[in-house]
Design an enzyme around this catalytic site. Structure first.
Site, PDB file in Angstrom:
ATOM      1  CG  ASP A 367      -2.062   0.987   1.229  1.00  0.00           C
ATOM      2  OD1 ASP A 367      -2.098   1.629   0.398  1.00  0.00           O
ATOM      3  OD2 ASP A 367      -2.671   1.002   2.039  1.00  0.00           O
ATOM      4  CD1 TRP A 477      -9.047  -7.745  -4.123  1.00  0.00           C
ATOM      5  CD2 TRP A 477      -8.717  -8.051  -6.057  1.00  0.00           C
ATOM      6  NE1 TRP A 477     -10.170  -7.500  -4.550  1.00  0.00           N
ATOM      7  CE2 TRP A 477     -10.149  -7.714  -5.942  1.00  0.00           C
ATOM      8  CE3 TRP A 477      -8.374  -8.318  -7.868  1.00  0.00           C
ATOM      9  CZ2 TRP A 477     -11.086  -7.425  -7.182  1.00  0.00           C
ATOM     10  CZ3 TRP A 477      -9.483  -7.960  -8.679  1.00  0.00           C
ATOM     11  CH2 TRP A 477     -10.667  -7.552  -8.381  1.00  0.00           C
ATOM     12  CG  ASP A 478      -5.823  -5.802   1.353  1.00  0.00           C
ATOM     13  OD1 ASP A 478      -6.646  -6.239   2.203  1.00  0.00           O
ATOM     14  OD2 ASP A 478      -4.613  -5.117   2.199  1.00  0.00           O
ATOM     15  CG  ASP A 548      -2.960  -7.319   8.485  1.00  0.00           C
ATOM     16  OD1 ASP A 548      -2.608  -7.696   7.366  1.00  0.00           O
ATOM     17  OD2 ASP A 548      -4.027  -6.576   8.379  1.00  0.00           O
TER      18      ASP A 548
HETATM   19  C1  GLA Z   1      -4.257  -4.978   4.895  1.00  0.00           C
HETATM   20  C2  GLA Z   1      -3.370  -6.077   4.740  1.00  0.00           C
HETATM   21  C3  GLA Z   1      -1.904  -5.663   4.907  1.00  0.00           C
HETATM   22  C4  GLA Z   1      -1.478  -4.311   4.139  1.00  0.00           C
HETATM   23  C5  GLA Z   1      -2.419  -3.217   4.389  1.00  0.00           C
HETATM   24  C6  GLA Z   1      -2.232  -2.134   3.643  1.00  0.00           C
HETATM   25  O1  GLA Z   1      -4.231  -4.751   6.497  1.00  0.00           O
HETATM   26  O2  GLA Z   1      -3.650  -7.244   5.350  1.00  0.00           O
HETATM   27  O3  GLA Z   1      -1.185  -6.753   4.775  1.00  0.00           O
HETATM   28  O4  GLA Z   1      -1.540  -4.601   2.811  1.00  0.00           O
HETATM   29  O5  GLA Z   1      -3.748  -3.700   4.441  1.00  0.00           O
HETATM   30  O6  GLA Z   1      -2.913  -0.799   3.814  1.00  0.00           O
END
Ligand code: GLA
Length: 734
Positions: A367, A477-478, A548
């Site tokens: 990001d 792809w989030d 995460d």
């Molecule tokens: C989510 C994802 C993280 C990272 C952040 C970026 O929390 O799970 O791995 O990519 O977004 O904003």
């Protein structure tokens, strides 16, 4: 694999590996009853439908029709006509009435397995064919028909179910509930296993008794969610990895779901799984049909371990399509925990150069590379590169990374729009929202209404433009927020209840285009960690970011719960820096590596800044990955001990299909005095074969498979918390 119809007893018997599933047609009215599901049997025990016991079937005793309806073990129950247990289907007809009763009309047994339009689904392969039973059921008063589908594969114990509803009448019908599968079983004191969680604590195994009334899990968040998971198992009390009767239900869907067991007054259990009816309403116009997603049912009479291995094989063989599924994935280094939003080309190239020296194969830029995104408050939707951070754009950066000898991957969150973005300023109505209300922000962002054609096309073009602008070989792809404010500018009053499912269909459409137009791209799905780690997503991406939480100890529970259903080859797992950014724990670098090796493997740290002694271990870890990844990716998974249960140590592993090799990971979470027992029994090997065991003592040892399974290995005190071992076992030379 077999599906047969017995004309005399009017029964269908579905045989899938070691399990049988029997459906019976009862009475002239054609009630479709659930007769049996369990270990394979050779006859059809129709007596289980109890149609000869009071209150009998309505043709024999219509005065007590209500009692019959409320007790009959139904295969796909309707609603409003005497069955007060939850129905699997509920509708509102043109007059506003809510009754529906589906009775047998016909059937067909076909070779193969039809695809489900617009939905992820399991499929047959050249090596393992499928058979499908379609039961046609009808409500004559409504003129609505259902197709109940059951598929089996040659090489699996799983049975796959879905439901289609077709409106053959001249007026619209509103569907307010449609489950993909439902069955009535005797209760037998089952327990309910589900995967509960939260952000950074996904898929923790939870087991509770099934009491009277309803026991359920579900999501109405527009995604499968961190909190509950589209999976449940009914397990015999006291089931273990090797023992106990276990019924698993896994939903091949990524949106709102319901998984429920209802224990009734007569100690039967009605089990159902499907799209969550809360907030759901679908207008079925004359001639239209609605296809539900599918449920994968797995029965095991040898405990949870066999159930998990059946799911792993099925999902690896019949659900994941990516060309990467049987290949080693490049070892990646992701800059999220390394830099968060604070990076530029030079910083990324420094990481890439150092990574290359240690055997890392791909740099993933996370990001913060687009628009004016220097924190998480803006720019989602503006997918143009931020040249202040990355002068020369993506092309320059990617070319430089490639010159260093690394592949390049990128992060996107295509479904989102920041209120502070050029896209939102141009199209404020593109966000999912309710007119007259300020939308609920989450991480300061809204969700794009992908159900609208122009929004979907714009989003697709953004993805395509980014991916075509340079040699990008991987996409993360989030999807970082749940959906609120259910409202689409294009849907009318009676159709807003369609939005959540239409949204999922749109996401699937986008990902389908992606895998078709970029067939060699490695796609990793992600949702604020692991909120969309589900079977639906595996149809598009061979791997999904698990959580995460990258702390090795927290990961033990997360990966244990995930592996109940999903193969290790699908679990995104990285080594990160310490103190861990989520929990502050300090664990040995070696253990972080050993735990991440059970997944897709990669790094999530600033390799230019970590201690030299940690950096020195990376070449060994990357080499270990190459040495064992095939085994981890394709072997049979065994859970030996769970820190969740014993609060002391954890042990799991994989055994190759030919049983010539195995790799087990042992983590001593808590140091304890020497005399504490640490014997681990190694399952899955051939009893009479001599194996070489490496990694437990200084010198390799040789033991028979039966010794390893029955007497086990004694692990010495590893001296301290969070210590770990990788134990490699291979057939000794003859
Ligand atoms: C989510 C994802 C993280 C990272 C952040 C970026 O929390 O799970 O791995 O990519 O977004 O904003």
């Amino acid at each position: 694999m077999d599906i047969r119809y017995n004309e005399r007893s009017r029964t269908f018997t579905i045989t899938a590996g070691d399990s049988s599933y029997v459906i019976g047609i009862a009475d002239k009215e054609g009630f479709i009853g659930h007769v049996y599901y369990g270990a394979a049997i050779a006859e059809e025990p129709m007596y289980l439908l109890r149609i000869d016991e009071p209150p009998f079937v309505p043709t024999k005793n219509n005065r007590d029709r209500g009692s019959f309806m409320d007790t009959f073990p139904c295969e796909f129950p309707g609603n409003g006509l005497g069955d007060y247990r939850d129905g699997a289907v509920e509708v509102i007809d043109a007059g506003g009435h809510r009754a529906i009763k589906l009775t047998y009309e016909g059937h067909n047994i076909i070779d193969g397995k039809p695809a489900l339009a617009g939905l992820p689904a399991t499929f047959e392969t050249d090596g393992a064919r499928a058979k499908t039973l379609e039961i046609y059921a009808k409500d004559e008063a409504l003129n609505v028909k259902a197709v109940l589908r059951y598929s089996v594969f040659e090489d699996s114990d799983a049975i796959i179910r879905s439901t289609e509803l077709i409106n053959e009448s001249a007026t619209p019908v509103l569907i307010t509930k449609i489950m993909s599968a439902s069955l009535d079983m005797d209760s037998e004191d089952f327990e309910f296993l589900s995967l509960h969680g939260s952000w950074a604590r996904e898929r923790q195994i939870d087991i509770r008794p099934i009491g009277y009334g309803k026991t359920s899990v579900g999501s109405v968040k527009g995604e499968s969610s961190h909190q509950e998971h589209p999976f449940m198992a009914l397990i015999e009390k006291g089931s273990t990895q090797e023992k106990g009767r276990v019924y698993g239900f896994s939903f091949v869907y990524s949106g709102n779901f319901l998984a429920q067991a209802e224990k009734t007054q007569f100690d039967s259990v009605r089990v159902m799984m499907g799209i969550n009816p809360q907030g759901f309403k679908w207008e079925l116009k004359p001639g239209d049909s609605f296809q539900s997603p599918e449920v994968v049912m797995v029965y095991s009479d040898c405990g949870l371990g066999k159930m998990s291995r059946t799911y792993h094989d099925l999902y690896r063989g019949h659900l994941i399509r990516s060309p990467y599924k049987d290949k080693e994935r490049p070892i990646l280094i992701n800059n999220w925990e390394a830099t968060y939003f604070d990076f530029n080309t030079e910083k990324l190239l420094d990481i890439a150069r150092e990574a290359k020296k240690s055997g890392i194969e791909m740099l993933v830029m996370d990001d913060g590379w687009f628009g004016r995104r220097n924190d998480d408050n803006s720019s989602l939707g503006d997918w143009n590169v931020n040249e202040e951070k990355l002068p020369g754009g993506l092309k320059y950066l990617v070319d430089e990374v490639n010159k260093i000898g690394l592949k390049f991957g990128i992060w996107m969150e295509p479904e989102m729009i920041s209120p502070d973005s050029d896209l939102y300023r141009a199209h404020p109505d593109w966000a999912i929202q309710i007119p007259g209300r300020e939308g609920v922000r989450s991480r300061n962002q809204y969700v794009l209404d992908l159900t609208r054609k122009e929004v979907l096309e714009h989003t697709w073009n953004s993805i395509k433009t980014v991916l075509s602008s340079a040699n990008i070989e991987y996409l993360k792809w989030d999807m970082n927020r749940q959906i609120t404010d259910i409202g689409s500018a294009e849907l009318g009053r009676d159709n807003q209840g369609e939005l959540s499912h239409r949204y999922m269909l749109a996401v699937y459409k986008l990902q389908e285009r992606l895998v078709k137009e970029f067939p060699n791209l490695l796609l990793e799905n992600c949702s604020g960690g692991g909120a969309r780690f589900d079977a639906g997503m595996l149809y598009y991406s061979p791997q999904i970011w698990c959580s995460d939480d990258t702390d090795a100890i927290e990961r033990l529970g997360i990966q244990e719960g995930t592996a109940i259903v999903y193969p290790l080859s699908s679990m995104g797992a990285h080594v990160s820096d310490c103190p861990n950014h989520t929990v502050g724990r300090v664990t040995p670098f070696e253990t972080r590596g050993n735990v991440a090796l059970a997944g897709t493997f990669g790094y999530e740290l600033d390799i230019t800044k970590i201690p030299q002694e940690d950096r020195d271990m990376i070449p060994f870890q990357t080499a270990t990955y190459h040495k064992y990844n095939k085994l981890v990716r394709s072997g049979d998974y065994y859970r030996v001990a769970s820190f969740r249960e014993n609060h002391y140590y954890d042990c799991f592993g994989v055994v190759s299909k030919d049983k010539s090799e195995a790799l087990f990971t042992f983590v001593q979470v808590m140091g304890r005095p020497n005399y504490h027992s640490r014997v681990i029994r190694i399952p899955g090997l051939l009893p009479d074969v001599k194996y070489v065991v490496e990694g437990v003592s200084e010198e390799p040892e040789e033991w028979l498979g039966s010794t390893l399974e029955k007497a086990g290995l004694r692990i010495g005190n590893l001296w301290g918390d969070y210590k770990s071992l990788l134990i490699h076992i291979s057939k000794a030379d003859d």
